[in-house]
Design an enzyme around this catalytic site. Structure first.
Site, PDB file in Angstrom:
ATOM      1  N   ARG A 232       0.831  -1.207   0.000  1.00  0.00           N
ATOM      2  CA  ARG A 232       0.000   0.000   0.000  1.00  0.00           C
ATOM      3  C   ARG A 232       0.867   1.259   0.000  1.00  0.00           C
ATOM      4  O   ARG A 232       0.522   2.270  -0.630  1.00  0.00           O
ATOM      5  CB  ARG A 232      -0.920  -0.018   1.226  1.00  0.00           C
TER       6      ARG A 232
ATOM      7  N   ASN B 278      -3.380   9.158   4.017  1.00  0.00           N
ATOM      8  CA  ASN B 278      -2.167   8.458   4.433  1.00  0.00           C
ATOM      9  C   ASN B 278      -2.071   8.219   5.934  1.00  0.00           C
ATOM     10  O   ASN B 278      -1.126   7.573   6.401  1.00  0.00           O
ATOM     11  CB  ASN B 278      -0.929   9.233   3.965  1.00  0.00           C
TER      12      ASN B 278
ATOM     13  N   HIS C  37       0.536   4.446  -2.596  1.00  0.00           N
ATOM     14  CA  HIS C  37       0.317   5.820  -2.154  1.00  0.00           C
ATOM     15  C   HIS C  37       1.476   6.732  -2.534  1.00  0.00           C
ATOM     16  O   HIS C  37       1.279   7.940  -2.689  1.00  0.00           O
ATOM     17  CB  HIS C  37       0.074   5.848  -0.640  1.00  0.00           C
TER      18      HIS C  37
ATOM     19  N   HIS D 107      -5.995  -5.613  -2.885  1.00  0.00           N
ATOM     20  CA  HIS D 107      -6.825  -5.772  -1.689  1.00  0.00           C
ATOM     21  C   HIS D 107      -7.049  -7.239  -1.340  1.00  0.00           C
ATOM     22  O   HIS D 107      -7.838  -7.545  -0.451  1.00  0.00           O
ATOM     23  CB  HIS D 107      -8.172  -5.075  -1.876  1.00  0.00           C
TER      24      HIS D 107
END
Length: 352
Positions: free
Chosen positions: A72, A104, A76, A205
């Site tokens: 992740r 975040n 980001h 995911h």
């Protein structure tokens, strides 16, 4: 499930290392941006991939959940002003960091610590030649592989950014979990991702956890009709109120294994976020979801391609950016690094 998943994870953690220079077995690779190369560190730090994978393997043996946090972190970083490790920077007099922006705040604190620990190991072995941005990219790749997913080649040579993005830029480039398929497709189209890329990247995911507040709008005050009833009832047990602070897994079938069960969940109306489940509801993406649910190899192929594309978003190369001595601080703001450079320069002048 509680007994099966750890065994599967242990199985995949025993997989032998594969060099980054080996070609991917998952279809055509994405075009490589000028300045990047799979052999970028062949002379300056040939063992970089082995060092990172070795240390991550030890970390994941204790806590496989950290894999999702590292994956992740890469997402980001890349979606906001490119893959330049700007998400790692602490705030400064110029303003709050990307870390402090709402999307975040839920990034795992341990993920940041792991990246800087990896940097310490790599720089100790090779000197300050490998960027934090490349370490983030390699850690994400290995997180996928060591969780049971595909191993694949990624080009290296990214430089670290000198500035972090603003709060508004961060918000604008990270679609929230409440986004529908239209919002996701529109947002990622600006980065040249098509519908297949969007659905494939969403497959990240298949590992990880979520806080209740990211999906309770689907439960309260009115339950989302696209959510399977038993699944919804189980979530209400975990999150009895809209502001519950608990967490739950993103993939109810194999939460610690990187596989295609995320898409099986969507077909069975057991996607956790609106941004997940709407991929199966929307006619532009539903067939892609169905194909991935029935063909894991196809998912892996498309995921690898999309990750290779994402990992090259707006990269800095050559004389751009820098290679940070500390991943959370620009070299110009790093007092210990600046002092070291001055000392070395003074010693050089004394020798002359």
């Amino acid at each position: 499930m509680k007994f099966i998943a750890p065994c599967l994870v242990a199985l995949f953690l025993t997989i032998s290392f594969i060099s980054v220079s080996s070609s991917s077995s998952y279809g055509t690779s994405a075009p490589i941006t000028e300045g990047l190369s799979a052999s970028f560190y062949h002379s300056s730090c040939p063992q970089v991939t082995t060092i990172i994978r070795h240390h991550l393997k030890k970390i994941f043996e204790d806590d496989i959940g950290q894999a999702a946090g590292l994956l992740r972190l890469h997402f980001h970083d890349c979606f906001v002003q490119g893959c330049d490790a700007s998400v790692l920077l602490d705030g400064s007099h110029s303003g709050p960091s990307e870390k402090d922006a709402p999307p975040n705040l839920s990034l795992r604190a341990e993920a940041f610590k792991i990246i800087d620990s990896l940097r310490e190991h790599v720089h100790k072995e090779c000197g300050r030649v490998v960027s934090c941005a490349d370490i983030v990219a390699l850690a994400a790749r290995d997180s996928v592989f060591l969780s049971g997913g595909p191993d694949y080649e990624i080009p290296l040579g990214r430089k670290d950014g000198l500035n972090f993005a603003t709060r508004n830029a961060t918000l604008a480039n990270l679609p929230p979990p409440t986004s529908n398929a239209s919002a996701l497709l529109a947002s990622l189209a600006t980065k040249n991702f098509d519908a297949t890329d969007v659905v494939a990247l969403s497959g990240g995911h298949t590992i990880g956890i979520s806080h209740c507040t990211s999906f309770t709008p689907r439960l309260y005050p009115t339950q989302d009709p696209t959510m399977e009833e038993t699944f919804a009832n189980d979530l209400k047990q975990t999150c009895p109120e809209s502001n519950s602070t608990s967490t739950t897994v993103l993939d109810i079938r194999t939460p610690n294994l990187f596989d295609n069960k995320y898409y099986v969940n969507l077909v069975n109306r057991q996607g956790l976020f609106t941004s997940d489940q709407d991929l199966y509801t929307d006619s532009r993406t539903s067939d892609i979801v169905t194909s991935f649910a029935s063909d894991e190899k196809l998912f892996f192929e498309k995921f690898v391609l999309a990750m290779q594309k994402m990992g090259q978003l707006s990269v800095l190369t050559g004389g751009q950016g820098e290679i940070r001595a500390n991943c959370s601080v620009r070299n110009s703001d790093n007092k210990s690094y600046v002092s070291y450079v001055v000392e070395v320069d003074d010693e050089s002048k004394a020798e002359l």
